[in-house]
Design an enzyme around this catalytic site. Structure first.
Site, PDB file in Angstrom:
ATOM      1  N   LYS A  14      -2.734  -1.835  -5.144  1.00  5.56           N
ATOM      2  CA  LYS A  14      -3.157  -2.897  -6.059  1.00  5.56           C
ATOM      3  C   LYS A  14      -2.331  -2.893  -7.344  1.00  5.56           C
ATOM      4  O   LYS A  14      -1.879  -3.931  -7.790  1.00  5.56           O
ATOM      5  CB  LYS A  14      -4.649  -2.748  -6.388  1.00  5.56           C
ATOM      6  CG  LYS A  14      -5.551  -2.839  -5.151  1.00  5.56           C
ATOM      7  CD  LYS A  14      -7.022  -2.825  -5.520  1.00  5.56           C
ATOM      8  CE  LYS A  14      -7.524  -1.504  -6.070  1.00  5.56           C
ATOM      9  NZ  LYS A  14      -7.710  -0.436  -5.060  1.00  5.56           N
ATOM     10  N   ARG A  90     -15.977  -4.261  -7.400  1.00  7.27           N
ATOM     11  CA  ARG A  90     -16.054  -3.209  -6.392  1.00  7.27           C
ATOM     12  C   ARG A  90     -17.422  -3.167  -5.737  1.00  7.27           C
ATOM     13  O   ARG A  90     -17.648  -2.330  -4.863  1.00  7.27           O
ATOM     14  CB  ARG A  90     -15.782  -1.849  -7.047  1.00  7.27           C
ATOM     15  CG  ARG A  90     -14.330  -1.389  -6.943  1.00  7.27           C
ATOM     16  CD  ARG A  90     -14.224  -0.063  -7.695  1.00  7.27           C
ATOM     17  NE  ARG A  90     -13.175   0.786  -7.221  1.00  7.27           N
ATOM     18  CZ  ARG A  90     -11.942   0.805  -7.730  1.00  7.27           C
ATOM     19  NH1 ARG A  90     -11.585  -0.038  -8.663  1.00  7.27           N
ATOM     20  NH2 ARG A  90     -11.054   1.664  -7.259  1.00  7.27           N
ATOM     21  N   ARG A 129       0.659  10.647  -4.880  1.00  9.20           N
ATOM     22  CA  ARG A 129       0.512  10.229  -6.272  1.00  9.20           C
ATOM     23  C   ARG A 129      -0.078  11.368  -7.101  1.00  9.20           C
ATOM     24  O   ARG A 129       0.322  11.579  -8.250  1.00  9.20           O
ATOM     25  CB  ARG A 129      -0.367   8.978  -6.360  1.00  9.20           C
ATOM     26  CG  ARG A 129      -0.406   8.393  -7.755  1.00  9.20           C
ATOM     27  CD  ARG A 129      -1.091   7.046  -7.788  1.00  9.20           C
ATOM     28  NE  ARG A 129      -2.516   7.165  -7.519  1.00  9.20           N
ATOM     29  CZ  ARG A 129      -3.335   6.130  -7.368  1.00  9.20           C
ATOM     30  NH1 ARG A 129      -2.875   4.902  -7.445  1.00  9.20           N
ATOM     31  NH2 ARG A 129      -4.603   6.308  -7.135  1.00  9.20           N
ATOM     32  N   ARG A 135      -2.656  12.751 -11.481  1.00 10.31           N
ATOM     33  CA  ARG A 135      -3.901  11.999 -11.685  1.00 10.31           C
ATOM     34  C   ARG A 135      -5.082  12.784 -11.119  1.00 10.31           C
ATOM     35  O   ARG A 135      -5.085  13.173  -9.958  1.00 10.31           O
ATOM     36  CB  ARG A 135      -3.794  10.615 -11.029  1.00 10.31           C
ATOM     37  CG  ARG A 135      -4.798   9.640 -11.623  1.00 10.31           C
ATOM     38  CD  ARG A 135      -4.593   8.250 -11.095  1.00 10.31           C
ATOM     39  NE  ARG A 135      -5.801   7.806 -10.433  1.00 10.31           N
ATOM     40  CZ  ARG A 135      -5.993   6.569 -10.010  1.00 10.31           C
ATOM     41  NH1 ARG A 135      -5.051   5.658 -10.180  1.00 10.31           N
ATOM     42  NH2 ARG A 135      -7.113   6.227  -9.430  1.00 10.31           N
ATOM     43  N   ARG A 146     -13.973   8.903  -2.571  1.00 10.42           N
ATOM     44  CA  ARG A 146     -13.598   7.543  -2.966  1.00 10.42           C
ATOM     45  C   ARG A 146     -13.521   6.632  -1.750  1.00 10.42           C
ATOM     46  O   ARG A 146     -13.909   5.465  -1.810  1.00 10.42           O
ATOM     47  CB  ARG A 146     -12.255   7.559  -3.706  1.00 10.42           C
ATOM     48  CG  ARG A 146     -12.395   8.070  -5.141  1.00 10.42           C
ATOM     49  CD  ARG A 146     -11.105   8.598  -5.687  1.00 10.42           C
ATOM     50  NE  ARG A 146     -10.112   7.576  -5.904  1.00 10.42           N
ATOM     51  CZ  ARG A 146      -8.799   7.827  -6.008  1.00 10.42           C
ATOM     52  NH1 ARG A 146      -8.351   9.064  -5.903  1.00 10.42           N
ATOM     53  NH2 ARG A 146      -7.968   6.847  -6.221  1.00 10.42           N
TER      54      ARG A 146
END
Ligand code: ATP
Ligand code: MG
Length: 197
Positions: A14, A90, A129, A135, A146
């Site tokens: 996204k 969401r 990532r 992160r 998630r």
């Protein structure tokens, strides 16, 4: 106005595709994840609350998230040619709230771009990532939660937007440029609006 939702699982790309859309259509980008991470980095009260949910891979409560979005629209999106909503809505209540927030401003949602990516690819991207950026929520345990949260709370939005005739599925597995071209073709077909280049 051109108001678009970029929809997809964690790691579906996204943020990457948002950057292309801003550049090509001159839209204002609202990433709820980035907004929250900014608060966490600045150590605000909201950031402390947000961190307690994000670090476990859970969603921030709907009403809090909706108020943040309303505030962001009011502060920064007033003169925009349109908005890309990245990471919002969401949940179904968030989708209903978004409808109201746009109506209140005399506008509406023009399309929901659904980035569809196989689950194994998502996990691989998020783990990479995590390694590259550090992160905090990109570790295997949080990623699993998630994805569960995505399937139970967010994925139902697909049917919701399909029923409203707004859902535009795009294959999000492949070369970034090709994915963008498919998105741009979909936008043009639906709205007649062309990209800049
Ligand atoms: P992508 O990698 O595709 O950009 P992502 O799921 O990895 O997606 P963000 O969109 O940045 O990342 O969201 C990170 C976290 O912020 C979520 O896991 C959630 O805790 C919180 N969050 C972001 N948007 C919302 C929202 N609309 N409602 C509730 N919580 C949210
Ligand atoms: Mg993101």
């Amino acid at each position: 106005m051109l108001n678009l939702v970029l929809f997809g699982a964690p790691g579906s790309g996204k943020g990457t595709q948002s950057a292309r859309l801003i550049d090509q259509y001159g839209l204002y980008h609202i990433s709820t994840g980035e907004l929250l991470r900014d608060h966490i980095a600045r150590g605000t009260e909201l950031g402390k609350t947000a961190d307690s949910f994000i670090s476990k891979g859970n969603l921030i409560p709907d009403q809090l998230m909706i108020d943040i979005l309303d505030d962001e629209l009011e502060r920064n999106a007033k003169d925009a040619k349109g908005v890309i909503f990245d990471g919002f809505p969401r949940t179904i209540p968030q989708a209903e709230a978004l409808k109201g927030l746009l109506e209140k401003r005399g506008t509406k949602l023009h399309g929901v771009i659904g980035l569809e990516v196989p689950e194994e690819e998502l996990v691989e991207r998020l783990l990479n990532r995590g390694k590259e950026t550090g992160r905090a929520d990109d570790n295997l345990e949080t990623i699993k939660n998630r994805l569960n949260v995505y399937h139970s709370q967010t994925e139902p939005l697909r049917d919701h937007y399909e029923a409203e005739g707004l859902y535009m599925p795009v294959n999000g597995h492949g070369i970034v440029d090709e994915i963008f071209h498919n998105i741009a073709d979909g936008i043009e077909k639906r709205t007649g609006i062309k990209r800049r280049k």
